[in-house]
Scaffold this motif. Structure first.
Motif, PDB file in Angstrom:
ATOM      1  N   ALA A 141       0.544  -0.176   2.057  1.00 16.17           N
ATOM      2  CA  ALA A 141      -0.276  -1.112   1.290  1.00 16.17           C
ATOM      3  C   ALA A 141      -1.509  -0.441   0.709  1.00 16.17           C
ATOM      4  N   ASP A 142      -2.012   0.587   1.406  1.00 13.88           N
ATOM      5  CA  ASP A 142      -3.270   1.214   1.006  1.00 13.88           C
ATOM      6  C   ASP A 142      -3.158   2.731   1.134  1.00 13.88           C
ATOM      7  N   ASP A 163      -5.056   4.914  -6.043  1.00 10.09           N
ATOM      8  CA  ASP A 163      -4.672   3.584  -5.558  1.00 10.09           C
ATOM      9  C   ASP A 163      -3.166   3.434  -5.499  1.00 10.09           C
ATOM     10  N   HIS A 164      -2.429   4.311  -6.218  1.00  7.59           N
ATOM     11  CA  HIS A 164      -0.966   4.230  -6.276  1.00  7.59           C
ATOM     12  C   HIS A 164      -0.303   5.040  -5.171  1.00  7.59           C
ATOM     13  N   ASN A 165      -0.810   6.229  -4.900  1.00  9.26           N
ATOM     14  CA  ASN A 165      -0.181   7.050  -3.872  1.00  9.26           C
ATOM     15  C   ASN A 165      -1.147   8.102  -3.344  1.00  9.26           C
ATOM     16  N   ALA A 166      -0.763   8.662  -2.199  1.00  5.13           N
ATOM     17  CA  ALA A 166      -1.480   9.782  -1.605  1.00  5.13           C
ATOM     18  C   ALA A 166      -0.448  10.833  -1.229  1.00  5.13           C
ATOM     19  N   VAL A 167      -0.770  12.095  -1.490  1.00  2.00           N
ATOM     20  CA  VAL A 167       0.190  13.174  -1.286  1.00  2.00           C
ATOM     21  C   VAL A 167      -0.436  14.254  -0.409  1.00  2.00           C
ATOM     22  N   LEU A 168       0.300  14.656   0.637  1.00  2.00           N
ATOM     23  CA  LEU A 168      -0.126  15.725   1.533  1.00  2.00           C
ATOM     24  C   LEU A 168       0.972  16.780   1.600  1.00  2.00           C
ATOM     25  N   ARG A 169       0.575  17.987   2.012  1.00  2.00           N
ATOM     26  CA  ARG A 169       1.549  19.060   2.248  1.00  2.00           C
ATOM     27  C   ARG A 169       0.985  20.000   3.293  1.00  2.00           C
ATOM     28  N   SER A 170       1.875  20.700   3.983  1.00  2.00           N
ATOM     29  CA  SER A 170       1.444  21.680   4.974  1.00  2.00           C
ATOM     30  C   SER A 170       0.372  22.594   4.391  1.00  2.00           C
ATOM     31  N   ALA A 171      -0.618  22.902   5.204  1.00  2.00           N
ATOM     32  CA  ALA A 171      -1.701  23.778   4.756  1.00  2.00           C
ATOM     33  C   ALA A 171      -1.192  25.162   4.368  1.00  2.00           C
ATOM     34  N   LYS A 172       0.012  25.501   4.809  1.00  2.00           N
ATOM     35  CA  LYS A 172       0.596  26.799   4.454  1.00  2.00           C
ATOM     36  C   LYS A 172       1.245  26.784   3.076  1.00  2.00           C
ATOM     37  N   THR A 183       3.404  -0.091  -2.138  1.00  2.00           N
ATOM     38  CA  THR A 183       4.470  -1.032  -2.453  1.00  2.00           C
ATOM     39  C   THR A 183       4.028  -2.438  -2.058  1.00  2.00           C
ATOM     40  N   PRO A 184       4.605  -3.460  -2.684  1.00  2.00           N
ATOM     41  CA  PRO A 184       4.233  -4.826  -2.338  1.00  2.00           C
ATOM     42  C   PRO A 184       4.936  -5.358  -1.094  1.00  2.00           C
ATOM     43  N   ASP A 185       5.943  -4.633  -0.616  1.00  2.00           N
ATOM     44  CA  ASP A 185       6.719  -5.113   0.531  1.00  2.00           C
ATOM     45  C   ASP A 185       5.895  -5.063   1.809  1.00  2.00           C
ATOM     46  N   ASN A 238       3.135   1.504  11.039  1.00  2.00           N
ATOM     47  CA  ASN A 238       4.309   2.375  10.981  1.00  2.00           C
ATOM     48  C   ASN A 238       4.424   3.185  12.258  1.00  2.00           C
ATOM     49  N   GLU A 239       5.537   3.024  12.961  1.00  2.00           N
ATOM     50  CA  GLU A 239       5.738   3.748  14.207  1.00  2.00           C
ATOM     51  C   GLU A 239       5.891   5.243  13.952  1.00  2.00           C
ATOM     52  N   PHE A 240       5.370   6.032  14.874  1.00  2.00           N
ATOM     53  CA  PHE A 240       5.601   7.478  14.843  1.00  2.00           C
ATOM     54  C   PHE A 240       5.600   7.986  16.270  1.00  2.00           C
TER      55      PHE A 240
END
Length: 246
Positions: A141-142, A163-172, A183-185, A238-240
């Motif tokens: 949602a956020d 506001d649409h997305n956030a993107v991460l990647r390994s520091a390597k 998403t609205p779901d 979200n479970e992890f």
């Protein structure tokens, strides 16, 4: 202390059969750590390594009832490669899927033989050197809040936040990206696919769990089960899984 994303876990009615499908799709090898668990890793891979986010499939009788909130995007390198990959996926048992994407998107939405959604990306997306999985995508949602939490929970680099997305990647700078997509779901059931993270060798897993709680994670009580790792939920539920250091 810090963690890193090492694998995703997917529930499956038939972990062996579904594992065989994904092994063919990715060109990875199959192994098993016991009945009802199938592991997928690249050939010659030494786990864990940020060059790949592995896949564990765990047998479960729970039916799939809603669109998954976690899915993978497959990388392509050209228009011809995208078309060839979609055709090969259909031969392997995948089907086209409609998740409300409309007709004007450049990627192809599909579902594996058990109905788990995934995307075959447009070849123009900047996903060079990610391996066959370009992105692990988590609905949210956020995205900004997810970037705040996961950017502190892991030592991965935050590349983009909107506001649409956030993107991460390994520091390597290797392996797939992790994207939190708005998403609205609403989340209504336990995620059928979830993230698994690990601390580094020598770290204290209990101290790491406490740190994650201080960032906004919530512990999930699975006492009375044979689960030996720590199960938590991020700030959006979200479970992890927090696995043992390695």
């Amino acid at each position: 202390m810090a963690t890193r994303l090492v694998q995703i876990t997917m529930k499956a009615r038939d972990d062996s059969a579904l594992g065989g499908f994904w092994a063919e799709v990715l060109g990875w090898e199959l192994s098993s750590e016991g009945p009802g668990v199938t592991n997928l890793e690249p050939k010659g891979f030494v786990y864990p390594d940020p060059v790949a986010v592995c896949i564990d499939l765990v047998a479960s009788a729970e039916p799939k009832t809603v669109k998954n909130r976690v899915h993978v995007d497959l990388a392509t390198t050209s228009a011809a490669h995208q078309a060839e990959l979609v055709a090969r996926l259909k031969e392997l048992g995948a089907t086209l899927a409609d998740v409300g994407q409309g007709d004007d998107v450049s990627w192809t939405v599909m579902a594996d033989p058990e109905g788990n959604e995934f995307c075959v990306l447009d070849w123009h997306d900047p996903v060079q050197d990610t391996g066959p999985i370009a992105t692990v995508v988590v609905d949210c949602a956020d995205p900004r809040a997810m970037a705040d939490f996961w950017g502190e929970a892991m030592d991965w680099t935050v590349h983009k936040v909107t506001d649409h997305n956030a993107v991460l990647r390994s520091a390597k700078g290797v392996g797939p990206y992790l994207q939190f997509l708005r998403t609205p779901d609403e989340k209504t059931v336990w995620n059928r696919v979830h993230l698994d993270i690990r601390p580094y060798p020598g770290d204290d897993v209990e101290a790491e769990a406490a740190r994650l709680q201080s960032l906004g994670a919530t512990p999930i009580d699975l006492s009375g089960t044979n689960v030996t790792w720590t199960v938590m939920a991020d700030p959006e539920g979200n479970e992890f899984c927090l696995l043992a250091p390695r």
